[in-house]
Design an enzyme around this catalytic site. Sequence first.
Site, PDB file in Angstrom:
ATOM      1  N   GLN A 205     -22.469 -50.452  24.508  1.00 42.90           N
ATOM      2  CA  GLN A 205     -21.391 -50.632  25.481  1.00 42.90           C
ATOM      3  C   GLN A 205     -21.269 -52.123  25.781  1.00 42.90           C
ATOM      4  OE1 GLN A 205     -20.034 -47.186  26.860  1.00 42.90           O
ATOM      5  NE2 GLN A 205     -20.833 -47.193  24.781  1.00 42.90           N
ATOM      6  N   ALA A 246     -17.656 -43.329  35.092  1.00 42.85           N
ATOM      7  CA  ALA A 246     -18.000 -43.600  33.697  1.00 42.85           C
ATOM      8  C   ALA A 246     -17.310 -44.858  33.170  1.00 42.85           C
ATOM      9  CB  ALA A 246     -17.647 -42.390  32.837  1.00 42.85           C
ATOM     10  N   HIS A 247     -17.572 -45.152  31.896  1.00 37.77           N
ATOM     11  CA  HIS A 247     -17.072 -46.395  31.309  1.00 37.77           C
ATOM     12  C   HIS A 247     -15.550 -46.418  31.184  1.00 37.77           C
ATOM     13  CE1 HIS A 247     -17.942 -44.411  27.111  1.00 37.77           C
ATOM     14  NE2 HIS A 247     -16.881 -43.904  27.670  1.00 37.77           N
ATOM     15  N   ASN A 248     -15.008 -47.626  31.329  1.00 42.49           N
ATOM     16  CA  ASN A 248     -13.579 -47.925  31.162  1.00 42.49           C
ATOM     17  C   ASN A 248     -12.691 -47.350  32.252  1.00 42.49           C
ATOM     18  OD1 ASN A 248     -14.473 -49.010  28.717  1.00 42.49           O
ATOM     19  ND2 ASN A 248     -13.790 -47.263  27.516  1.00 42.49           N
ATOM     20  N   SER A 266     -12.502 -43.619  30.847  1.00 42.20           N
ATOM     21  CA  SER A 266     -11.120 -44.062  30.605  1.00 42.20           C
ATOM     22  C   SER A 266     -10.099 -43.388  31.507  1.00 42.20           C
ATOM     23  CB  SER A 266     -10.744 -43.854  29.131  1.00 42.20           C
ATOM     24  OG  SER A 266     -11.608 -44.581  28.286  1.00 42.20           O
TER      25      SER A 266
END
Length: 340
Positions: A205, A246-248, A266
């Site tokens: 990441q 979470a990521h993004n 996302s």
Amino acid sequence: MPDPRFFETGPPISLGELAELTGAELSRPEAASLAITAVAVLGRAGPGSVTFLSDRRYVAQLAATEASAAFVTAREAGSAPAGCVALVTPHPQAAYAAAAERLHRPRRIEGGEAISPSARLEEGVRLAPGVVIGPGAEIGRGTVLGPGVVVGPGVAIGRDCQVGANAVIGFALVGDRVRILAGAVIGEPGFGAAPGPKGVVDIPQLGRVILQDGVTVGANTCIDRGAFDDTVIGENTKIDNQVQIAHNVRVGRNCAMAAHTGISGSVVIGDGAQFGGRAGVADHVSIGPGARIAAASGVMKDVPAGETWGGSPARPLKRWMRETAWIAKSAARRREGAEE
């Protein structure tokens, strides 16, 4: 290119070496000496970088990419443009992960000093016992770090912030007047995994976390850094305890999330959105500005601005309540019929 404050970029690798490292086959062997300096996702790849395609929905992006090379399956090899060398493999994302690990390494705290000599602390910063601050970190005036706080290399924390005991902050840029409560973890890797020839592999990441001014992060909450783009929490957003982001993910301004909310990767959340406790949102969903999600709801598709949704799967509140009432009445009639 990943932010150099948080990631070290290693020496370039030739396409021939990259093919050997990942087990991929070069579509054009004469390009084996071409140097690769970075990895990038399709939408951000440029000359000198290697990207990947693992989903046919993004074939058009592959056809338009400026990347020097791309990991693709044999089926998609012909979709790469003339300036992009195809690296053919049955596991494009796992190959990309191996390339990312080779080219970009996260900076870590090393050495025996709790406060790195290269860290920059403005006047009035207060440090409790056990604080660790990594090289190149910056802490603004009036910020208070509680016992056992760890601030990773390159992290920037603004002025008049409060960080509770044992919080961990890495790969992050934090604004002014931010409150991070005890045990929160900011900037650890988001969940990214892909099948490889020897089993499931982690995908590095390479993004950051950005907490804008006035954000509150509750105790034991986790906010993952982006996979390549950033995870962003907008100004004055308030996040309760034990929330997972979470990521993004991109959260707007003045949002509120009650405890145990879970936001998948996302997701885009508009300004002023509100989430009841234990609400969950599936990946790549958009929540419109001012939308409200009832407690324990499971959001599986986009929610329009200003609407209130509930249930699992979540739907507009009035519809959910009508359906719930109908089910309850139907069950009651069945019970009455069985008793007669």
